[in-house]
Design a protein around this motif. Structure first.
Motif, PDB file in Angstrom:
ATOM      1  N   ALA A 124       1.174  -1.189   0.442  1.00 32.89           N
ATOM      2  CA  ALA A 124      -0.334  -0.486  -0.113  1.00 32.89           C
ATOM      3  C   ALA A 124       0.909   1.454  -0.585  1.00 32.89           C
ATOM      4  CB  ALA A 124      -1.358   0.208   1.322  1.00 32.89           C
ATOM      5  N   THR A 125       1.835   0.450   0.808  1.00 36.39           N
ATOM      6  CA  THR A 125       2.839   2.285   0.650  1.00 36.39           C
ATOM      7  C   THR A 125       3.647   2.278  -0.180  1.00 36.39           C
ATOM      8  OG1 THR A 125       2.272   2.520   3.413  1.00 36.39           O
ATOM      9  CG2 THR A 125       4.437   3.630   2.406  1.00 36.39           C
ATOM     10  N   TYR A 126       5.148   1.283   0.138  1.00 35.53           N
ATOM     11  CA  TYR A 126       5.917   1.437  -1.553  1.00 35.53           C
ATOM     12  C   TYR A 126       5.385   0.421  -2.212  1.00 35.53           C
ATOM     13  CZ  TYR A 126       8.227   2.866   2.783  1.00 35.53           C
ATOM     14  OH  TYR A 126       8.261   3.805   4.446  1.00 35.53           O
ATOM     15  N   PRO A 127       4.005   0.628  -3.261  1.00 31.71           N
ATOM     16  CA  PRO A 127       4.349  -0.762  -4.677  1.00 31.71           C
ATOM     17  C   PRO A 127       5.229  -1.124  -5.433  1.00 31.71           C
ATOM     18  CG  PRO A 127       3.276   1.886  -4.783  1.00 31.71           C
ATOM     19  CD  PRO A 127       3.919   2.127  -3.640  1.00 31.71           C
ATOM     20  N   GLN A 128       6.379   0.627  -5.358  1.00 31.32           N
ATOM     21  CA  GLN A 128       7.301  -0.478  -6.571  1.00 31.32           C
ATOM     22  C   GLN A 128       8.172  -1.276  -5.439  1.00 31.32           C
ATOM     23  OE1 GLN A 128       7.636   2.227  -4.148  1.00 31.32           O
ATOM     24  NE2 GLN A 128       9.478   2.766  -3.172  1.00 31.32           N
ATOM     25  N   ILE A 129       7.999  -1.963  -4.072  1.00 26.65           N
ATOM     26  CA  ILE A 129       8.813  -2.792  -3.602  1.00 26.65           C
ATOM     27  C   ILE A 129       8.275  -4.125  -3.733  1.00 26.65           C
ATOM     28  CG2 ILE A 129       9.375  -4.093  -1.720  1.00 26.65           C
ATOM     29  CD1 ILE A 129      10.016  -0.595  -1.224  1.00 26.65           C
ATOM     30  N   ARG A 130       8.834  -4.782  -4.470  1.00 26.24           N
ATOM     31  CA  ARG A 130       8.536  -6.334  -4.880  1.00 26.24           C
ATOM     32  C   ARG A 130       8.367  -6.906  -4.009  1.00 26.24           C
ATOM     33  NH1 ARG A 130       5.697  -5.981  -9.178  1.00 26.24           N
ATOM     34  NH2 ARG A 130       6.341  -8.924  -9.913  1.00 26.24           N
ATOM     35  N   ILE A 131       8.233  -8.134  -3.391  1.00 20.63           N
ATOM     36  CA  ILE A 131       7.801  -8.833  -1.979  1.00 20.63           C
ATOM     37  C   ILE A 131       7.876 -10.093  -2.474  1.00 20.63           C
ATOM     38  CG2 ILE A 131       5.953  -9.734  -0.725  1.00 20.63           C
ATOM     39  CD1 ILE A 131       4.195  -6.679  -0.669  1.00 20.63           C
ATOM     40  N   LEU A 132       8.669 -11.471  -1.661  1.00 22.04           N
ATOM     41  CA  LEU A 132       9.043 -12.506  -2.054  1.00 22.04           C
ATOM     42  C   LEU A 132       8.767 -13.396  -0.160  1.00 22.04           C
ATOM     43  CD1 LEU A 132       9.790 -14.452  -3.596  1.00 22.04           C
ATOM     44  CD2 LEU A 132      11.649 -14.291  -3.207  1.00 22.04           C
ATOM     45  N   ALA A 133       7.602 -13.766  -0.515  1.00 19.58           N
ATOM     46  CA  ALA A 133       6.913 -14.513   0.426  1.00 19.58           C
ATOM     47  C   ALA A 133       8.643 -15.526   0.541  1.00 19.58           C
ATOM     48  CB  ALA A 133       5.997 -15.074   0.673  1.00 19.58           C
ATOM     49  N   LEU A 134       8.573 -16.480   2.537  1.00 15.82           N
ATOM     50  CA  LEU A 134       9.359 -17.041   2.803  1.00 15.82           C
ATOM     51  C   LEU A 134       8.519 -17.852   3.536  1.00 15.82           C
ATOM     52  CD1 LEU A 134      11.898 -18.209   1.482  1.00 15.82           C
ATOM     53  CD2 LEU A 134      13.201 -17.058   3.821  1.00 15.82           C
ATOM     54  N   SER A 135       8.366 -18.984   3.270  1.00 12.90           N
ATOM     55  CA  SER A 135       7.976 -19.922   4.301  1.00 12.90           C
ATOM     56  C   SER A 135       8.383 -21.393   4.154  1.00 12.90           C
ATOM     57  CB  SER A 135       6.119 -19.433   3.717  1.00 12.90           C
ATOM     58  OG  SER A 135       5.202 -20.520   4.698  1.00 12.90           O
ATOM     59  N   MET A 136       8.107 -22.186   5.403  1.00 14.46           N
ATOM     60  CA  MET A 136       7.835 -23.541   5.334  1.00 14.46           C
ATOM     61  C   MET A 136       6.817 -24.328   5.168  1.00 14.46           C
ATOM     62  SD  MET A 136       8.946 -24.099   9.245  1.00 14.46           S
ATOM     63  CE  MET A 136       8.944 -25.604   9.524  1.00 14.46           C
ATOM     64  N   PHE A 137       5.760 -23.882   4.873  1.00 16.29           N
ATOM     65  CA  PHE A 137       4.274 -24.005   4.318  1.00 16.29           C
ATOM     66  C   PHE A 137       3.852 -23.870   3.053  1.00 16.29           C
ATOM     67  CE2 PHE A 137       4.021 -23.369   8.823  1.00 16.29           C
ATOM     68  CZ  PHE A 137       3.413 -24.762   9.370  1.00 16.29           C
ATOM     69  N   HIS A 138       3.424 -24.434   2.426  1.00 16.29           N
ATOM     70  CA  HIS A 138       2.765 -24.318   0.869  1.00 16.29           C
ATOM     71  C   HIS A 138       1.136 -24.737   0.629  1.00 16.29           C
ATOM     72  CE1 HIS A 138       3.166 -28.569  -0.421  1.00 16.29           C
ATOM     73  NE2 HIS A 138       4.057 -28.067  -0.156  1.00 16.29           N
ATOM     74  N   ASP A 139       0.785 -24.113   1.258  1.00 16.67           N
ATOM     75  CA  ASP A 139      -0.942 -24.554   1.423  1.00 16.67           C
ATOM     76  C   ASP A 139      -2.011 -23.592   0.687  1.00 16.67           C
ATOM     77  OD1 ASP A 139      -2.814 -22.577   3.712  1.00 16.67           O
ATOM     78  OD2 ASP A 139      -0.230 -23.794   3.911  1.00 16.67           O
ATOM     79  N   TYR A 140      -2.458 -23.819   0.226  1.00 15.05           N
ATOM     80  CA  TYR A 140      -2.919 -23.468  -0.913  1.00 15.05           C
ATOM     81  C   TYR A 140      -3.485 -21.743  -0.870  1.00 15.05           C
ATOM     82  CZ  TYR A 140      -7.357 -21.884  -3.873  1.00 15.05           C
ATOM     83  OH  TYR A 140      -7.269 -21.194  -5.149  1.00 15.05           O
ATOM     84  N   SER A 141      -3.978 -21.584   0.999  1.00 16.47           N
ATOM     85  CA  SER A 141      -4.912 -20.852   1.873  1.00 16.47           C
ATOM     86  C   SER A 141      -3.688 -19.310   2.056  1.00 16.47           C
ATOM     87  CB  SER A 141      -5.028 -20.916   2.790  1.00 16.47           C
ATOM     88  OG  SER A 141      -5.757 -20.486   3.330  1.00 16.47           O
ATOM     89  N   SER A 142      -2.525 -19.807   1.939  1.00 12.74           N
ATOM     90  CA  SER A 142      -1.332 -19.287   2.021  1.00 12.74           C
ATOM     91  C   SER A 142      -0.713 -18.398   1.268  1.00 12.74           C
ATOM     92  CB  SER A 142      -0.154 -20.182   3.182  1.00 12.74           C
ATOM     93  OG  SER A 142      -0.753 -20.853   4.494  1.00 12.74           O
ATOM     94  N   VAL A 143      -0.740 -19.424   0.056  1.00 12.39           N
ATOM     95  CA  VAL A 143      -0.373 -19.042  -0.882  1.00 12.39           C
ATOM     96  C   VAL A 143      -1.418 -18.034  -1.831  1.00 12.39           C
ATOM     97  CG1 VAL A 143       0.241 -19.570  -3.524  1.00 12.39           C
ATOM     98  CG2 VAL A 143       0.894 -20.852  -1.259  1.00 12.39           C
ATOM     99  N   THR A 144      -2.654 -17.743  -1.462  1.00  9.67           N
ATOM    100  CA  THR A 144      -2.901 -16.880  -2.093  1.00  9.67           C
ATOM    101  C   THR A 144      -3.334 -16.046  -1.166  1.00  9.67           C
ATOM    102  OG1 THR A 144      -5.044 -17.880  -0.895  1.00  9.67           O
ATOM    103  CG2 THR A 144      -5.046 -18.680  -3.452  1.00  9.67           C
ATOM    104  N   GLU A 145      -2.571 -15.531  -0.404  1.00  7.61           N
ATOM    105  CA  GLU A 145      -3.576 -15.036   0.705  1.00  7.61           C
ATOM    106  C   GLU A 145      -1.802 -13.912   0.033  1.00  7.61           C
ATOM    107  OE1 GLU A 145      -5.664 -15.507   4.734  1.00  7.61           O
ATOM    108  OE2 GLU A 145      -3.370 -16.389   4.926  1.00  7.61           O
ATOM    109  N   VAL A 146      -1.239 -14.726   0.343  1.00 11.05           N
ATOM    110  CA  VAL A 146       0.129 -13.803  -0.568  1.00 11.05           C
ATOM    111  C   VAL A 146       0.062 -13.260  -1.636  1.00 11.05           C
ATOM    112  CG1 VAL A 146       2.186 -13.726  -1.125  1.00 11.05           C
ATOM    113  CG2 VAL A 146       1.712 -14.783   0.820  1.00 11.05           C
ATOM    114  N   LEU A 147      -0.910 -13.878  -2.524  1.00 10.58           N
ATOM    115  CA  LEU A 147      -1.144 -13.166  -3.542  1.00 10.58           C
ATOM    116  C   LEU A 147      -1.863 -11.724  -4.211  1.00 10.58           C
ATOM    117  CD1 LEU A 147      -1.549 -15.923  -6.269  1.00 10.58           C
ATOM    118  CD2 LEU A 147       0.514 -14.456  -5.749  1.00 10.58           C
ATOM    119  N   GLU A 148      -2.391 -12.389  -2.818  1.00 11.30           N
ATOM    120  CA  GLU A 148      -4.043 -10.948  -3.010  1.00 11.30           C
ATOM    121  C   GLU A 148      -3.428  -9.957  -1.934  1.00 11.30           C
ATOM    122  OE1 GLU A 148      -7.420 -13.287  -0.872  1.00 11.30           O
ATOM    123  OE2 GLU A 148      -7.975 -14.178  -2.728  1.00 11.30           O
TER     124      GLU A 148
END
Length: 225
Positions: free
Chosen positions: A81-105
């Motif tokens: 919201a504040t720095y739209p130019q910054i690209r976000i890369l999530a790092l997690s131990m889990f790859h369930d569908y809910s977590s992945v889609t939350e990050v995308l959204e």
């Protein structure tokens, strides 16, 4: 004439994780990469948000999802919201569908598992810095395995991807890179109304109900880089 984002000559990275061992591990993996530098590190979301104004050169934020005070998804939303130019890369131990889609959204551009290796981590950073998306193989498999097949899905007709025009493909690429309608309009030298028309046509042609669904569709048919 069209324009597309390219990776900066030097990629400055912010690492946010509540475990110092993970931060040190990521820093070790990135050592020796001539085009990638860790500019800052934080142990939680509020600290990361305090640091960002001090490091305007940061272009990629690597975020742990499970942190106290502020989750990685909440931090993603705040950064996006504040720095739209910054690209976000999530790092997690889990790859369930809910977590992945939350990050995308929440505005995320990529998703890696914590068992990633040096080659994959560096490739992911360079890809998202260049304006593309990046998912580890396991994450991509999760997205594809959870594709929602529309009730009107025609297996014969949909054996091949929707026939998008050249302009629609350009708009799709920028949608996948989290560009707003106004940014897409500026990049492609067209009006925002035209962008909105293209967006609606793309969603209709691909039978997608949301941006997440559209990205799933694009991944399935290899329509985005």
């Amino acid at each position: 004439m069209t324009t597309s984002p390219t990776a900066p000559a030097y990629i400055h990275v912010l690492i946010v994780d509540d475990h110092q061992m993970v931060i040190e591990g990521v820093k070790t993996l990135l050592q020796g990469e001539a085009d990638i530098q860790v500019a800052a590190q934080a142990s939680n979301g509020p600290e990361a948000l305090r640091l960002l104004p001090l490091y305007p050169e940061i272009s990629v934020a690597i975020l742990d999802l499970n942190m106290p005070q502020m989750s990685g998804v909440e931090l993603s939303r705040a950064i996006h919201a504040t720095y739209p130019q910054i690209r976000i890369l999530a790092l997690s131990m889990f790859h369930d569908y809910s977590s992945v889609t939350e990050v995308l959204e929440a505005g995320g551009s990529g998703y890696l598992l914590k068992n990633t290796n040096k080659a994959e981590l560096c490739a992911a950073i360079r890809q998202v810095a260049a304006g593309h998306t990046f998912f580890s193989q396991e994450v991509g498999t999760t997205l594809l395995a959870n594709l929602v097949i529309p009730a009107n899905f025609d297996r014969t007709r949909d054996a091949h991807p929707a026939e998008l025009t050249g302009r629609e493909r350009e708009v799709l690429q920028l949608i996948a890179r989290e560009y707003s309608n106004s940014h897409i309009a500026k990049a492609l030298f067209i009006s925002e109304r035209t962008v909105e028309t293209h967006r609606k046509n793309i969603l209709t042609k691909t039978n997608s109900k949301s941006v997440v669904g559209l990205i799933q569709y694009a991944l399935r048919y290899k329509l985005i880089l």
